[in-house]
Scaffold this motif. Structure first.
Motif, PDB file in Angstrom:
ATOM      1  N   VAL A  12      45.202   4.890  79.164  1.00 39.45           N
ATOM      2  CA  VAL A  12      46.278   4.054  78.620  1.00 39.45           C
ATOM      3  C   VAL A  12      47.046   3.386  79.753  1.00 39.45           C
ATOM      4  O   VAL A  12      47.350   2.187  79.704  1.00 39.45           O
ATOM      5  N   ILE A  13      47.342   4.163  80.793  1.00 43.55           N
ATOM      6  CA  ILE A  13      48.076   3.615  81.939  1.00 43.55           C
ATOM      7  C   ILE A  13      47.273   2.510  82.613  1.00 43.55           C
ATOM      8  O   ILE A  13      47.773   1.411  82.868  1.00 43.55           O
ATOM      9  N   SER A  14      46.004   2.783  82.904  1.00 40.23           N
ATOM     10  CA  SER A  14      45.187   1.814  83.640  1.00 40.23           C
ATOM     11  C   SER A  14      44.891   0.579  82.809  1.00 40.23           C
ATOM     12  O   SER A  14      44.927  -0.545  83.317  1.00 40.23           O
ATOM     13  N   VAL A  15      44.610   0.755  81.526  1.00 41.17           N
ATOM     14  CA  VAL A  15      44.316  -0.392  80.661  1.00 41.17           C
ATOM     15  C   VAL A  15      45.522  -1.302  80.557  1.00 41.17           C
ATOM     16  O   VAL A  15      45.424  -2.521  80.672  1.00 41.17           O
ATOM     17  N   ASN A  16      46.704  -0.732  80.373  1.00 33.99           N
ATOM     18  CA  ASN A  16      47.909  -1.549  80.279  1.00 33.99           C
ATOM     19  C   ASN A  16      48.233  -2.208  81.605  1.00 33.99           C
ATOM     20  O   ASN A  16      48.738  -3.324  81.641  1.00 33.99           O
ATOM     21  N   CYS A  20      42.177  18.349  71.933  1.00 32.34           N
ATOM     22  CA  CYS A  20      41.101  18.332  72.926  1.00 32.34           C
ATOM     23  C   CYS A  20      41.449  19.214  74.126  1.00 32.34           C
ATOM     24  O   CYS A  20      42.578  19.682  74.278  1.00 32.34           O
ATOM     25  N   ASP A  21      40.465  19.403  74.994  1.00 31.12           N
ATOM     26  CA  ASP A  21      40.723  20.165  76.216  1.00 31.12           C
ATOM     27  C   ASP A  21      41.586  19.337  77.160  1.00 31.12           C
ATOM     28  O   ASP A  21      41.676  18.104  77.037  1.00 31.12           O
ATOM     29  N   THR A  22      42.225  20.003  78.102  1.00 29.60           N
ATOM     30  CA  THR A  22      43.179  19.338  78.995  1.00 29.60           C
ATOM     31  C   THR A  22      42.568  18.192  79.797  1.00 29.60           C
ATOM     32  O   THR A  22      43.176  17.114  79.882  1.00 29.60           O
ATOM     33  N   PRO A  23      41.381  18.351  80.408  1.00 25.76           N
ATOM     34  CA  PRO A  23      40.807  17.224  81.157  1.00 25.76           C
ATOM     35  C   PRO A  23      40.610  15.974  80.299  1.00 25.76           C
ATOM     36  O   PRO A  23      40.851  14.854  80.760  1.00 25.76           O
ATOM     37  N   THR A  24      40.184  16.156  79.053  1.00 24.23           N
ATOM     38  CA  THR A  24      40.005  15.001  78.162  1.00 24.23           C
ATOM     39  C   THR A  24      41.340  14.350  77.849  1.00 24.23           C
ATOM     40  O   THR A  24      41.479  13.120  77.865  1.00 24.23           O
ATOM     41  N   LEU A  25      42.332  15.166  77.572  1.00 24.58           N
ATOM     42  CA  LEU A  25      43.664  14.650  77.262  1.00 24.58           C
ATOM     43  C   LEU A  25      44.227  13.859  78.444  1.00 24.58           C
ATOM     44  O   LEU A  25      44.773  12.757  78.274  1.00 24.58           O
ATOM     45  N   GLN A  26      44.067  14.394  79.645  1.00 20.35           N
ATOM     46  CA  GLN A  26      44.547  13.686  80.836  1.00 20.35           C
ATOM     47  C   GLN A  26      43.778  12.381  81.052  1.00 20.35           C
ATOM     48  O   GLN A  26      44.368  11.358  81.408  1.00 20.35           O
ATOM     49  N   ARG A  27      42.488  12.425  80.817  1.00 23.23           N
ATOM     50  CA  ARG A  27      41.671  11.221  81.005  1.00 23.23           C
ATOM     51  C   ARG A  27      42.102  10.111  80.054  1.00 23.23           C
ATOM     52  O   ARG A  27      42.208   8.940  80.448  1.00 23.23           O
TER      53      ARG A  27
END
Length: 231
Positions: A142-146, A130-137
């Protein structure tokens, strides 16, 4: 005119700012999957070695990045490396790349629980094309959900512990000091049965003693009679 075996995406008429591109590639399927994951409106027709792509021109840079990634062959090399190294070591090798995308350090990621680090690396692999913004999102998700999950678990544990604790009713000083009448009643309840048992036991012992004496007297009388009638 080339006939394509496969189609993907949405109805071409619903795409705004249409951009059109024809690509010689055998990675058309990977490109379509990445475009879809990235939320980019597109319509594609493709065969084994060629692809015709129509997309929203507002996403031109993202589309070009996705195509370049797919064409590079690096994703295939990444998957082969993971297969050789196995799980979780193969994934943990990617922590440096994950840290760079998250604008953090490898040390900061290593302080995370193992399951979070592994989830980050797996997400990185899943969205690599995927494009970088999608990958970062997705990594941020993952960080926020955990983070929320851990908070929810801690709050849930507090509620459970509070529910387990016995409720202690508040009592005034007058409630906690028994009256003389209450003390007497309590003493009588605890000791009346034991008094009765001792008295009853003594009575039964006396009866048994009298029976034993009577039996002994009867035996003596019987022996005396037998001696009298002996020749």
């Amino acid at each position: 005119m080339t006939e394509f075996s496969y189609i993907a995406g949405i109805d071409i008429t619903s795409i705004a700012n249409k951009e059109f591109i024809r690509i010689d590639t055998d990675k058309a399927q990977e490109i379509c999957v990445a475009l879809d994951k990235s939320g980019i409106p597109f319509s594609a027709r493709y065969g084994e070695n060629e692809m015709v792509l129509t997309y929203d021109g507002s996403y031109k840079e993202q589309v070009e990045e996705i195509i370049a990634k797919a064409q590079s062959g690096d994703y295939g090399a990444l998957l082969r490396e993971l297969q050789v190294c196995g799980e979780p070591d193969g994934y943990y090798r990617l922590l440096g790349e994950v840290a760079e995308l998250l604008n953090t350090t490898i040390g900061a990621l290593k302080n995370r629980p193992d399951e979070v680090r592994l989830a980050l690396c797996k997400t990185y692999v899943d969205f690599w094309l995927c494009d970088t913004p999608t990958l970062q999102r997705e990594l941020d998700r993952v960080i926020s959900v955990n983070g929320r999950t851990m908070s929810d678990i801690q709050e849930h544990e507090k509620i459970k512990e509070k529910a387990k604790a016995p409720s202690v009713p508040e009592q005034s000083a007058a409630d906690t000091v028994p009256t003389l009448s209450e003390l007497f009643d309590d003493y009588f309840r605890r000791n009346s049965h034991s008094h009765f048992s001792r008295e009853r036991h003594q009575h039964l012992a006396e009866i048994a003693h009298r029976r034993q004496q009577s039996e002994q007297e009867r035996i003596i009388q019987t022996e005396e009679k037998e001696r009298k009638f002996r020749p």
